[in-house]
Design an enzyme around this catalytic site. Structure first.
Site: not given
Length: 274
Positions: A6, A8, A99, A206, A256
Site C-alpha cells: 500500500s 501513502e 499532532d 524528518f 506500506h
C-alpha cells in the site's frame, strides 16, 4: 507469492502539485496496491485537501484510506466527517491522535487514538476497516517502552483491524515489537511502514522530528555522499531493499510505503521484491 503493498500520499498544496500527484499515482497503480492512504495535517488542517485527494483516488478505481486525527475534535465533528467519508465510498481509515497545531492547547473530546477507535466502532459498526499507528522504536512522547506497548494494545483492543508502523531501518526493532504485542494478546497484523531513502537532508530532518532512528553507519554514509544525489539514491535503494527482504522473510504481512508523492524509489523497491 506477491506480498500486498500500500502507498501513502500527502495532500498537495498547489494545483501543480495535484497534477504531479495524479501522474505519480498512475505510475504506482501499475504495482496493484491494496489501498492508498492520504495524510492529514496537524489539527486536521488539511482536511479539505485530504478528502479531495481521497475522492480522486476512489474515482480512479483504487481503494483509498483517509487519515483521521482526533486532537481538537468533538464527537459531533467526528460524526459528520465519518458520514462524509462513508458517502464518498471510503472503507478504510487510519485513526490517529494527531499532532497539535502549534500554539493550540489540547482541547477536544478525544485524548488518545484509542478513544477515537472506540468511538468510530460504536458509531459505525464494521463500516470501516481501522488502521492504527505502531512505533517499533517507541513513540517519542511515550513515558516508557512498556507504556507505549500498553497504549498500542489499548488501541488494538478498542477495535483496530491492523496497524501500520512509523518507518524504521532496524528490522530487529520491528520483530521485537511484534513479539512484545503478541505477548499482550494483540493479534492484529502489524504492517511495516517503509521510507525510501532519496535525500539525506530531508531524511535526517524528518527522523529527528519523529523519533525514527537512522543507524549510525547509514547516517555517516549519507553525510559522506554530500550532494551526490545519484550515490545517495543508489545506496538508499540497497539499504531499504535489504530491509524489505528481511521483513518479508521474517513474515511481515504486507508493506506500506511512504512515497513522499514520488514514484521512482518506491517502484524500484517493489519491483525488486516481486
Amino acid at each position: 507469492m506477491k506480498l500486498p503493498v500500500s502507498f501513502e500520499f500527502f495532500p498537495p498544496k498547489t494545483p501543480e502539485g495535484a497534477e504531479k500527484l495524479r501522474a505519480v499515482r498512475q505510475q504506482l497503480y501499475a504495482l496493484k496496491p491494496e489501498f492508498c492512504s492520504v495524510t492529514y495535517g496537524a489539527g486536521g488542517s488539511t482536511q479539505e485537501g485530504t478528502f479531495a485527494t481521497v475522492k480522486e483516488i476512489i474515482a480512479e478505481g483504487v481503494a483509498a484510506a483517509s487519515h483521521f486525527s482526533c486532537i481538537g475534535a468533538t464527537k459531533d465533528s467526528v460524526r459528520s466527517q465519518l458520514a462524509t467519508l462513508k458517502g464518498m465510498g471510503v472503507k478504510r481509515l487510519v485513526a490517529l491522535r494527531g499532532d497539535l497545531p502549534s500554539g493550540y492547547g489540547a482541547g477536544g473530546e478525544f485524548h488518545y487514538a484509542s478513544d477515537l477507535v472506540a468511538f468510530i466502532r460504536a458509531e459505525t459498526g464494521d463500516d470501516f476497516a481501522i488502521e492504527v499507528a505502531a512505533y517499533p522504536e517507541v513513540h517519542p512522547q511515550a513515558k516508557s517502552p512498556e507504556a507505549d506497548l500498553q497504549a498500542f494494545a489499548t488501541k488494538a483492543k478498542a477495535g483496530a483491524n491492523s496497524a501500520i508502523t512509523q518507518y524504521f531501518y532496524n528490522a530487529d526493532a520491528y520483530f521485537r515489537f511484534v513479539d512484545d504485542v503478541r505477548k499482550l494478546g494483540v493479534d492484529i497484523p502489524v504492517v511495516p511502514g517503509i521510507m525510501p531513502i532519496t535525500s539525506s537532508s530531508q531524511l535526517l530532518r524528518f527522523s529527528d522530528a519523529c523519533g525514527a532512528e537512522i543507524p549510525r553507519w547509514v547516517r555517516l554514509r549519507l553525510q559522506a555522499y554530500g550532494d551526490d544525489i545519484a550515490s545517495i539514491k543508489a545506496f538508499g535503494h540497497e539499504v531499504v531493499s535489504g530491509l524489505c527482504e528481511r521483513l518479508v522473510a521474517g513474515g511481515a504481512p504486507s508493506l506500506h510505503f511512504y512515497t513522499m508523492n514520488q514514484s521512482a524509489a518506491t517502484t524500484a523497491l517493489v519491483q525488486r521484491l516481486a
